[in-house]
Design an enzyme around this catalytic site. Sequence first.
Site, PDB file in Angstrom:
ATOM      1  N   HIS A 120      49.552  32.700  40.771  1.00  0.00           N
ATOM      2  CA  HIS A 120      49.258  34.080  40.427  1.00  0.00           C
ATOM      3  C   HIS A 120      47.758  34.239  40.245  1.00  0.00           C
ATOM      4  O   HIS A 120      46.996  33.257  40.242  1.00  0.00           O
ATOM      5  CB  HIS A 120      50.011  34.507  39.173  1.00  0.00           C
ATOM      6  N   ASP A 180      43.880  39.694  42.647  1.00  0.00           N
ATOM      7  CA  ASP A 180      44.869  40.362  43.494  1.00  0.00           C
ATOM      8  C   ASP A 180      44.273  41.503  44.304  1.00  0.00           C
ATOM      9  O   ASP A 180      44.517  41.618  45.510  1.00  0.00           O
ATOM     10  CB  ASP A 180      46.002  40.918  42.631  1.00  0.00           C
TER      11      ASP A 180
END
Length: 391
Positions: free
Chosen positions: A139, A169
Amino acid sequence: MTDATETAAPTGPLAGVRVVELAGIGPGPFAAMMLADLGAEVIRVDRVADADPTAEGPHPDLLNRGRRSVAVDLKSPGGRAAVLALVAGADVLLEGFRPGVTERLGLGPVECLAVNPRLVYGRMTGWGQDGPHAPYAGHDIDYLALTGALHGVGRAGERPVPPMNLLGDFGGGGMMLALGVVAALYAVRAGAPGQVVDAAIVDGVSVLSTQIHALRRLGMWRDERGVNLLDGGAPFYDTYECADGRHLAVGALEPRFYDELVRLAGFPLDGEEALDRTDPGNWPALRESWARLFRTRTRDEWAELLASSDACVAPVLDWAEAPAHPHLAARRTFVTHAGVKQPAPAPRFSGTPTALRRPPPHPGQHTDEVLAEAGLDAEGIAELRAAGAIA
């Protein structure tokens, strides 16, 4: 910018570009949103299991705005054939699965470029398509950790702090994928064949940190956290608590801006000394002096005093306050579309203005019309639905 639920025709610099997006989360949908905001026609391929024919109104996930949605079982032969039919008429495919997944589905670059040699095949991962970590989950926080970026975020002597997932991200991931896709489209329009765009968050975040690497080489950045010019180490580039418990952001880097701040703010308080700010040894004492001064007024009192100046100070607004700030309101940085306040498309174009054309769709909301446009007749669509390949 329009506040209508849906405009009649695509607008923006990417009008006429067709994108097929294999549904995912986070950076992939953000890249697709950016392309849709810029005028591309984006078809989102959602899972059959997520389709709900009783759903009403716009879907709440704003990252999916600007699309139409088809619900397809990618593991079925009929679903695979339906997606390849969409790909045959598209300019771009976006996918964010682990490396090798679309290949196992029969929707990898080989199969897709076979039906459309001019296709730009955009791939979004954290670790990239190859390398020792490529097969494994991760992540945003993990990708930042490996690139060194996470090490640099936090207060001196304290542990690193995750900067939400905006840096990895969306900055190093989705934005880099969107840039890569547009660059590859430019090459295709100039006569080049289609190609694969391998967008890895670890690559994108590393590129974003180029200036820090340069400053290190110049001897202008220390590896310790929270002791540098731009990481909260400098008292003139930091946040301060005010009398009401809310905060100000101070960015008076250049001497003339700092002088403006000193003049307007009345720094320092009586009985205190205005130390030389160019000596890092004075930074702790200067920070304490500034902190005492800023606690004498509320955030909004300081903001009113310093707003129309070059002092480089701004109130730290929360998510609800930001859209109503006079500057953002004047620029329409946030707009209302389909009854929902949200960030407007960016950047802005003088000759090909952008617009929000569609609210986020529910999975499968446009299956029949999109597949009909791809050349499937009503009987073929009904057969796919009866087989569970679409919904």
